[in-house]
Design an enzyme around this catalytic site. Structure first.
Site, PDB file in Angstrom:
ATOM      1  N   SER A 129       0.778  -1.109  -0.029  1.00 53.18           N
ATOM      2  CA  SER A 129       0.107   0.056  -0.028  1.00 53.18           C
ATOM      3  C   SER A 129       0.976   1.218   0.119  1.00 53.18           C
ATOM      4  O   SER A 129       0.355   2.218  -0.509  1.00 53.18           O
ATOM      5  CB  SER A 129      -0.985   0.288   1.225  1.00 53.18           C
ATOM      6  OG  SER A 129      -0.150   0.022   2.520  1.00 53.18           O
ATOM      7  N   ASP A 372      -2.842   6.079  11.759  1.00 52.19           N
ATOM      8  CA  ASP A 372      -1.809   5.574  10.573  1.00 52.19           C
ATOM      9  C   ASP A 372      -0.702   6.514  10.537  1.00 52.19           C
ATOM     10  O   ASP A 372      -0.681   7.719  10.152  1.00 52.19           O
ATOM     11  CB  ASP A 372      -2.817   5.865   9.188  1.00 52.19           C
ATOM     12  CG  ASP A 372      -1.849   5.354   7.991  1.00 52.19           C
ATOM     13  OD1 ASP A 372      -0.851   4.914   8.297  1.00 52.19           O
ATOM     14  OD2 ASP A 372      -2.618   5.226   6.877  1.00 52.19           O
ATOM     15  N   HIS A 375       1.401   5.386   6.237  1.00 54.36           N
ATOM     16  CA  HIS A 375       1.325   5.744   5.148  1.00 54.36           C
ATOM     17  C   HIS A 375       1.676   7.432   4.855  1.00 54.36           C
ATOM     18  O   HIS A 375       1.662   8.142   6.174  1.00 54.36           O
ATOM     19  CB  HIS A 375      -0.216   5.547   4.620  1.00 54.36           C
ATOM     20  CG  HIS A 375      -0.454   4.325   4.429  1.00 54.36           C
ATOM     21  ND1 HIS A 375      -1.160   3.385   5.296  1.00 54.36           N
ATOM     22  CD2 HIS A 375      -0.022   3.263   3.091  1.00 54.36           C
ATOM     23  CE1 HIS A 375      -1.249   2.303   4.976  1.00 54.36           C
ATOM     24  NE2 HIS A 375      -0.681   2.228   3.664  1.00 54.36           N
TER      25      HIS A 375
END
Length: 386
Positions: A129, A372, A375
């Site tokens: 990702s 998160d 990312h």
């Protein structure tokens, strides 16, 4: 507005993708090596060897490097999880930093020039990702070069989402395709062979590349990444063990398995890619541990209090062993006169503790969900990678 400046010493990053584009569009990336040789900026001199001074600074206007013409809320090509403004973050300083070597100035990104040089081409991102994060960044950057955004679309009508393992964006005016293939390990995962030991819920086949690989031959540019799934929690702790041939190895260490998988990747690339056409990039590890407080992001760590880059160089962590294995594989390809380049982004990204989605995750995320800190918000750090 005055520049906010501080000096750092860093290992040399590699050429940026946009700097290696050829000057003529008739043969996409056919002159990429010539362009590389002509660059004189210190950051391409010698991977991991040349030490140079760099400067972070806050420019007078946002996106001075990229020339971005719209904010994330106006761009239709971003995953909801990367749209930090829409997800509640109101400080915007994280969008205004750029990485600049001491010895040269990085050119302002010219989307139309990139698109013109890429005409009739195909660019593929393959990995986890974080690779999708970089893929979306490039879409965002290229979008500013197209006046009619309806001429940019997903070829199969799919929404850009983390729930899609394959996405293919078409830039109609340039006959250009920019694709993402989700392959977190790059090699195949599957059910264990018959008569496997108890506790084996699945296997990672180290000697067999992901089945997506059959779709990668013949592309003009391949950008790989791997490493974030190669840890105990995502493998052995989940009952995923490592298989070579028909045998499951119950004692193999995760990093040993990762190294073996990269050898399989390199062998596939050497055998399956056209050395006269395809240029391979492998991006190394995107840091996450330093950028979290109170543990890793997946087990309660947080990064929502960071609003500026790290300024204390002593807090930088040692080079992860993942990067050593990746660089060895790329070097072996270079030695064999293949068009291959390491995208060395670990060090410069490690300073950017302010650039993660943190608690500003996509709508519908439960309040108790982990922040998160892996990312990156877009626009943001992956723009520099590209």
């Amino acid at each position: 507005m005055a520049k906010e400046v501080f000096k750092l010493e860093a290992p040399s990053p590699t050429p940026f993708l946009m700097d290696l584009l050829p000057q003529k569009p008739h043969s996409l990336f056919s002159q990429i090596l010539i362009a590389k040789r002509e660059l004189t900026c210190a950051f391409i001199s010698s991977l991991f060897l040349l030490i140079f001074s760099v400067t972070f600074f806050n420019p007078v206007r946002p996106h001075s490097l990229l020339g971005i013409g719209f904010l994330s809320k106006d761009c239709p090509f971003l995953d909801p999880g990367f749209r930090r403004w829409q997800n509640g973050r109101r400080d915007v300083a994280y969008r205004n930093w750029r990485w600049q070597p001491d010895s040269c100035d990085l050119s302002r990104f010219n989307a139309r020039d990139f698109l013109e040089r890429s005409r009739n081409g195909r660019i593929v991102f393959a990995g986890d990702s974080l690779g999708r994060n970089q893929w979306e960044s490039l879409l965002y950057m290229l979008g500013q070069g197209v006046s009619n955004l309806s001429k940019i679309y997903e070829e199969y009508g799919n929404p850009i989402s983390k729930h899609r393992g394959f996405l293919s964006m078409r830039f109609e005016d340039y006959n250009l395709t920019v694709q993402y293939f989700g392959a977190p390990f790059l090699v195949t995962t599957g059910r264990p062979p018959p008569n496997s030991p108890g506790g084996v819920r699945g296997v990672i086949q180290l000697d067999k590349l992901h089945w997506f690989a059959e779709k990668w031959a013949g592309v003009d540019v391949l950008v790989f990444n791997a490493g974030h799934w190669w840890n105990y929690n995502r493998t052995l702790n989940m009952g995923l063990y490592f298989q070579e041939g028909e045998a499951v190895n119950m004692s193999m260490d995760v990093m040993e398995a990762f190294k073996k998988s990269l050898q399989s990747w390199k062998s596939w690339a050497m055998e399956s890619l056209d050395p006269a056409r395809t240029f391979v990039f492998f991006r190394n590890y995107s840091p996450e541990r330093l950028n979290c407080r109170n543990g890793k992001w997946s087990n309660g760590g947080s990064c929502n209090t960071s609003t500026a880059p790290e300024t204390d160089q002593t807090k930088m962590e040692p080079e992860p062993i993942n990067n050593l294995f990746i660089s060895q594989g790329v070097k072996q390809m270079e030695t064999a006169d293949r068009k291959a380049q390491l995208l060395n982004i670990s060090y410069l990204s490690e300073f950017r503790k302010d650039g993660h989605p943190s608690s500003h995750r996509e709508p519908g995320t439960p309040p108790q969900a982990p922040q998160d800190c892996s990312h990156w918000c877009l626009p943001g750090v992956p723009d520099t990678w590209n």
